[in-house]
Structures are given as C-alpha cells and as structure tokens.
Design a protein around this motif. Structure first.
Motif, PDB file in Angstrom:
ATOM      1  N   LEU A   1       0.844  -1.196   0.000  1.00 42.51           N
ATOM      2  CA  LEU A   1       0.000   0.000   0.000  1.00 42.51           C
ATOM      3  C   LEU A   1       0.877   1.243   0.000  1.00 42.51           C
ATOM      4  CD1 LEU A   1      -2.720  -0.843   2.688  1.00 42.51           C
ATOM      5  CD2 LEU A   1      -3.014  -0.861   0.208  1.00 42.51           C
ATOM      6  N   SER A   2       0.540   2.194  -0.837  1.00 37.52           N
ATOM      7  CA  SER A   2       1.241   3.471  -0.797  1.00 37.52           C
ATOM      8  C   SER A   2       0.834   4.215   0.475  1.00 37.52           C
ATOM      9  CB  SER A   2       0.871   4.314  -2.019  1.00 37.52           C
ATOM     10  OG  SER A   2      -0.508   4.666  -1.960  1.00 37.52           O
ATOM     11  N   ASP A   3       1.613   5.222   0.852  1.00 34.57           N
ATOM     12  CA  ASP A   3       1.284   6.007   2.050  1.00 34.57           C
ATOM     13  C   ASP A   3      -0.092   6.651   1.922  1.00 34.57           C
ATOM     14  OD1 ASP A   3       3.655   5.360   3.243  1.00 34.57           O
ATOM     15  OD2 ASP A   3       4.687   7.216   2.678  1.00 34.57           O
ATOM     16  N   GLU A   4      -0.414   7.135   0.725  1.00 31.09           N
ATOM     17  CA  GLU A   4      -1.709   7.788   0.516  1.00 31.09           C
ATOM     18  C   GLU A   4      -2.848   6.800   0.708  1.00 31.09           C
ATOM     19  OE1 GLU A   4      -4.019  10.532  -2.807  1.00 31.09           O
ATOM     20  OE2 GLU A   4      -2.531   9.065  -3.468  1.00 31.09           O
ATOM     21  N   LYS A   5      -2.685   5.593   0.141  1.00 31.67           N
ATOM     22  CA  LYS A   5      -3.741   4.581   0.259  1.00 31.67           C
ATOM     23  C   LYS A   5      -3.852   4.087   1.697  1.00 31.67           C
ATOM     24  CE  LYS A   5      -4.671   1.983  -3.178  1.00 31.67           C
ATOM     25  NZ  LYS A   5      -4.697   0.968  -4.260  1.00 31.67           N
ATOM     26  N   PHE A   6      -2.717   3.935   2.374  1.00 31.87           N
ATOM     27  CA  PHE A   6      -2.722   3.488   3.766  1.00 31.87           C
ATOM     28  C   PHE A   6      -3.466   4.501   4.641  1.00 31.87           C
ATOM     29  CE2 PHE A   6      -0.916   3.522   8.030  1.00 31.87           C
ATOM     30  CZ  PHE A   6      -1.066   2.193   8.404  1.00 31.87           C
ATOM     31  N   LYS A   7      -3.169   5.780   4.456  1.00 41.17           N
ATOM     32  CA  LYS A   7      -3.829   6.830   5.222  1.00 41.17           C
ATOM     33  C   LYS A   7      -5.332   6.840   4.949  1.00 41.17           C
ATOM     34  CE  LYS A   7      -4.069  11.855   5.703  1.00 41.17           C
ATOM     35  NZ  LYS A   7      -3.504  13.168   5.308  1.00 41.17           N
ATOM     36  N   ALA A   8      -5.702   6.680   3.672  1.00 36.78           N
ATOM     37  CA  ALA A   8      -7.123   6.692   3.305  1.00 36.78           C
ATOM     38  C   ALA A   8      -7.855   5.514   3.948  1.00 36.78           C
ATOM     39  CB  ALA A   8      -7.264   6.647   1.787  1.00 36.78           C
ATOM     40  N   ARG A   9      -7.236   4.342   3.935  1.00 38.92           N
ATOM     41  CA  ARG A   9      -7.881   3.173   4.545  1.00 38.92           C
ATOM     42  C   ARG A   9      -7.969   3.326   6.070  1.00 38.92           C
ATOM     43  NH1 ARG A   9      -6.578  -2.515   1.414  1.00 38.92           N
ATOM     44  NH2 ARG A   9      -7.124  -1.767  -0.680  1.00 38.92           N
ATOM     45  N   GLN A  10      -6.954   3.894   6.645  1.00 37.13           N
ATOM     46  CA  GLN A  10      -6.969   4.143   8.090  1.00 37.13           C
ATOM     47  C   GLN A  10      -8.132   5.066   8.453  1.00 37.13           C
ATOM     48  OE1 GLN A  10      -3.720   6.533   9.678  1.00 37.13           O
ATOM     49  NE2 GLN A  10      -3.517   5.132  11.414  1.00 37.13           N
ATOM     50  N   MET A  11      -8.337   6.083   7.659  1.00 37.68           N
ATOM     51  CA  MET A  11      -9.445   7.012   7.887  1.00 37.68           C
ATOM     52  C   MET A  11     -10.789   6.310   7.733  1.00 37.68           C
ATOM     53  SD  MET A  11      -8.972  10.313   8.579  1.00 37.68           S
ATOM     54  CE  MET A  11     -10.170  11.291   7.681  1.00 37.68           C
ATOM     55  N   ILE A  12     -10.932   5.539   6.658  1.00 40.10           N
ATOM     56  CA  ILE A  12     -12.198   4.852   6.397  1.00 40.10           C
ATOM     57  C   ILE A  12     -12.538   3.884   7.523  1.00 40.10           C
ATOM     58  CG2 ILE A  12     -13.325   3.151   4.903  1.00 40.10           C
ATOM     59  CD1 ILE A  12     -13.399   5.949   3.746  1.00 40.10           C
ATOM     60  N   GLU A  13     -11.552   3.118   7.982  1.00 40.49           N
ATOM     61  CA  GLU A  13     -11.811   2.137   9.040  1.00 40.49           C
ATOM     62  C   GLU A  13     -12.192   2.819  10.348  1.00 40.49           C
ATOM     63  OE1 GLU A  13     -12.202  -1.094   8.497  1.00 40.49           O
ATOM     64  OE2 GLU A  13     -11.876  -0.449   6.433  1.00 40.49           O
ATOM     65  N   SER A  14     -11.616   3.978  10.620  1.00 47.33           N
ATOM     66  CA  SER A  14     -11.996   4.730  11.826  1.00 47.33           C
ATOM     67  C   SER A  14     -13.393   5.316  11.680  1.00 47.33           C
ATOM     68  CB  SER A  14     -10.985   5.851  12.088  1.00 47.33           C
ATOM     69  OG  SER A  14      -9.715   5.325  12.382  1.00 47.33           O
ATOM     70  N   LEU A  15     -13.672   5.883  10.510  1.00 47.45           N
ATOM     71  CA  LEU A  15     -14.997   6.464  10.270  1.00 47.45           C
ATOM     72  C   LEU A  15     -16.080   5.398  10.302  1.00 47.45           C
ATOM     73  CD1 LEU A  15     -14.102   8.927   7.367  1.00 47.45           C
ATOM     74  CD2 LEU A  15     -14.723   9.540   9.705  1.00 47.45           C
ATOM     75  N   ARG A  16     -15.724   4.192   9.915  1.00 48.96           N
ATOM     76  CA  ARG A  16     -16.676   3.089   9.954  1.00 48.96           C
ATOM     77  C   ARG A  16     -17.174   2.851  11.385  1.00 48.96           C
ATOM     78  NH1 ARG A  16     -16.811  -0.535   6.014  1.00 48.96           N
ATOM     79  NH2 ARG A  16     -14.622  -0.264   5.440  1.00 48.96           N
TER      80      ARG A  16
END
Length: 433
Positions: free
Chosen positions: A56-71
C-alpha cells in the motif's frame, strides 16, 4: 522487547508492567508514555512491523486508516482538523473565549450524534498547537463519574498533553519541565507538587533508590498512596484534586509560559445519573469546585473551613486533608463541558449558572455542509479502494442515507459504499432498501 497497538494512541513499545501485568506502561509513537490496560491493546510481536510500502502506498494506507476509523464513528486524532466541516462560527466563538482572561467555564450542547465529541477533539487539537496544556475526560455513570474525583483526575493525567518547543509532552514530562525550570521554587507553597519536586530531586541525588521514582510518579498520578500527603480515593476528596489541578494549571502558565490548562469533559449529561442521592451530592460538590476554580472565584481563597464545610463557598472538604479548592488565582484553568440539550435542566440541580454567552448549541449541518462531508468520504473511499462512482450515483446515494445524526450519516455512507463495491451491478435502491 514487545510492541502493541492501541485503538486511540496507535503503536508503541512496552516498557514495564504493574498489577500482575494488568496495566502496561507503553511508549507510543507520538512520543508520550502512558499506562494502559492490557485488554485495551493488541500485541503485534517482539519487533515493530514496518509499513508494507510495496503493498500500500502512504496515501492509500492513510485513506484506509481514515475509512476504518470512520466506519466506527471515529475520526483519527491526527486527521481531525482536515475532517471538520461547517463549524467555522462555533470554532471562532470558542477561540475568542479561550483568549479571555475571565470566564473559564464553557458549555457545548447538542443532540446525540450531532458532532460534540468531534468538536471537542478539534478544539483540543488547535488548543494544543496554540500553546495550551490539554486533557480530555469522558464522564461515565460508574467509571469516571464525578462522585469519584480520583477517577476524573486519573483520566486527566492519562490524557494530558502539551507542546513545548515543538515536542509533545505527557504528564510526567510536563512536570519534569516544571521542576527543572528556574522558576520551580515558586512551587514551594504547594503541598503536593512541592513534595513531588523534593522527592524527585532526592532521586536525582541518589538519596532515593532509582526504583522508588516509579512509586513517586504513581503517587502524584493518584495510583497509590505510598507517600504523604495522601491522594484519597473517596468522594469527599474533591478539594484535594481541585487543589492539585490548580497547581498544574498555574505552573503551566506562570512557570512554563503556556497559555494555561484546558480540560474538556464529554458526556456531561451523565453528571446527574447517580444511583444514590449521596453520590449526586458528591459529584455536585466536585463540579462546583471546578466551576469556581475555573471562574477564579476569590471566595475559594478566603474560605474558612468549619468542620468540613466552607464558610463562604458551602463546599465540602475532606475530613483528613483540608487543603483549599484553590491554591493561587488566577488559576489559568479553563473547562469545556459537552452535553445533550438537557444541560439547562441540570443547572438548578447542580446549583451552577453559566452565562448565556458561555454556551453553544450545535445545530445539525445543512445540506451544503453534508454534501462536503459525503464528497470527502467518497473521495477517501476512492483513494482507499480504487472504487469510482459516477456523478449520478453520488447524487442518488445521499438520498438514501439518514442525516438525522452525523455519526449515523457517516457510517451509513461507508456501509453503502462497501455494498456497492461488492455488488456493483445493483442499484442503490436494491442495496439500501
């Protein structure tokens, strides 16, 4: 060496443990060491795993981290500023209040799911950057209830943060900075902080064993009573904890040059949810003491204790340790309470009157701001999973999601996007009916 991951504080290194391993002292990646319960963390091995950059690129990792928290209805602390929408007026009002010398008590009200907790996190984030020491407390009915002042104090200690010369400090590091400062002699009159200073200097001089230092820290953190004066774990010890908090807030400003100490209380509606009348009375006593301290009420310094009651304030003091609710004024302490709209109903019960200009009611976001929220989530989701939606699909999506509660609105959008990713051939109507 063992490493763990905490849902709030992220990854960290286990330094030591206590209470038979029930609590771990962890040095987290943000540079702050904290005691956390073992069941609050997940062990991730003896070596800190490296980010799999090739996966995962840093951008994709950050985006997934955000999505999982928002979930889960949570915005990660590091991203709280960039994920705040439509609260410009409210934020400016609180910023103006923080600049005021007088008036240290503020109330934020709003319905469940309206975004109070998120706003508190945002306030904490910007206050930290602007030179405030901060702490956040979630008031409960049993755990961390106001009729148990020591539990509130322990939450304040664990969540304490300040920034000095760009470095984020926790509670212990902050007090070390105070003690090592040229103005530390000003603590001489403080019954607890002066004792801390004396004992730590004896450790540094080799007059205490190095192992005793941990016991000294646990004492001032309210974890043990190996030393005098005691930090009593009773509901009548409100004066002790107000007195110590006053020493902390005063030192932050007068010794270290910070703007003061901002403590944010969430779930304040739990204040009156006591099982028994005596618990309610003890909670009221602590809250009134904090209120008067933040408001720099001079009666706190002039109070004469008659038996266990203050002659001017009517506050109840601990029978064995009758230090004042205040040490020095102005206290440089500010407090924000976030509550449901029923706060107004509590004022008479709590015998606390907050000026109208020191209250803020959060209204639901309008459609324009909700559109910004949904657009940002959809953009994040696209970066996280390479999932694209047409403009017409985006426009149709929000019509199916309830916007009565912000938390439910955010979680609803993410769940809908999940379904669409797994079943792209189906319409929103089929997926969300």
């Amino acid at each position: 060496m063992q490493y763990v991951e905490h849902k709030t504080y992220g990854r960290g290194r286990v330094c030591k443990e206590r209470f038979g391993g029930f609590e771990l002292y962890v040095e987290f990646e943000d540079g702050i060491s904290r005691w956390v319960r073992r069941d609050e963390v997940e062990f991730i091995g003896k070596l800190m795993p490296e980010k799999a950059a090739s996966v995962l690129s840093d951008e994709k990792f950050k985006a997934r981290q955000m999505i999982e928290s928002l979930r889960m209805g949570i915005v990660p602390h590091d991203y709280v500023e960039e994920f705040t929408f439509g609260r410009e007026k409210e934020i400016q009002k609180i910023k103006n209040w923080l600049k005021e010398i007088e008036g240290g008590f503020y109330i934020i009200t709003g319905k469940y799911g309206s975004g109070k907790t998120h706003l508190l996190e945002y306030i904490r984030s910007i206050s930290l950057e602007e030179g405030w020491a901060t702490a956040r407390v979630e008031i409960g009915q049993e755990e961390s209830s106001l009729h148990r002042p020591y539990q509130i104090y322990q939450q304040i200690v664990r969540s304490f943060k300040c920034k000095i010369e760009g470095k984020t400090l926790g509670f212990r590091e902050f007090l070390r900075e105070v003690i090592n400062n040229d103005k530390s002699h000003l603590l001489k009159g403080h019954k607890y902080l002066n004792k801390l200073q004396e004992r730590l200097k004896m450790v540094d001089m080799g007059l205490y064993q190095q192992s005793d230092e941990e016991l000294i820290w646990e004492w001032i953190e309210g974890e043990n009573n190996y030393f005098r004066p005691f930090l009593y774990k009773t509901g009548t010890a409100a004066n002790i904890y107000c007195y110590i908090l006053n020493g902390i807030s005063w030192s932050a400003h007068e010794i270290l040059g910070l703007k003061g100490f901002l403590v944010l209380f969430d779930e304040a509606e739990n204040i009156i949810e006591a099982n028994y009348q005596y618990q309610l009375e003890k909670g009221k006593n602590f809250l009134r003491g904090l209120f008067m301290l933040a408001e720099n009420n001079g009666d706190l310094l002039e109070d004469k204790i008659e038996n266990i009651w203050g002659s001017k304030t009517g506050l109840r003091y601990h029978m064995l340790e009758q230090v004042g609710f205040a040490w020095k004024l102005p206290s440089h302490l500010k407090i924000i309470l976030a509550s449901t709209p029923s706060w107004k109903d509590y004022e008479n019960i709590l015998n606390i009157k907050v000026a109208e200009e020191k209250t803020l009611n959060i209204e639901p976001l309008d459609e324009k701001e909700l559109k910004k929220v949904s657009d940002e989530i959809i953009s994040l989701y696209k970066r996280a999973y390479n999932h694209n939606l047409s403009e017409s699909e985006v426009d149709k999506l929000t019509k199916y999601i309830s916007n009565k509660e912000m938390r439910s609105f955010i979680k609803g959008i993410i769940e809908a996007l999940d379904l669409k990713r797994f079943y792209p051939e189906k319409s929103w109507g089929e997926l969300l009916r």
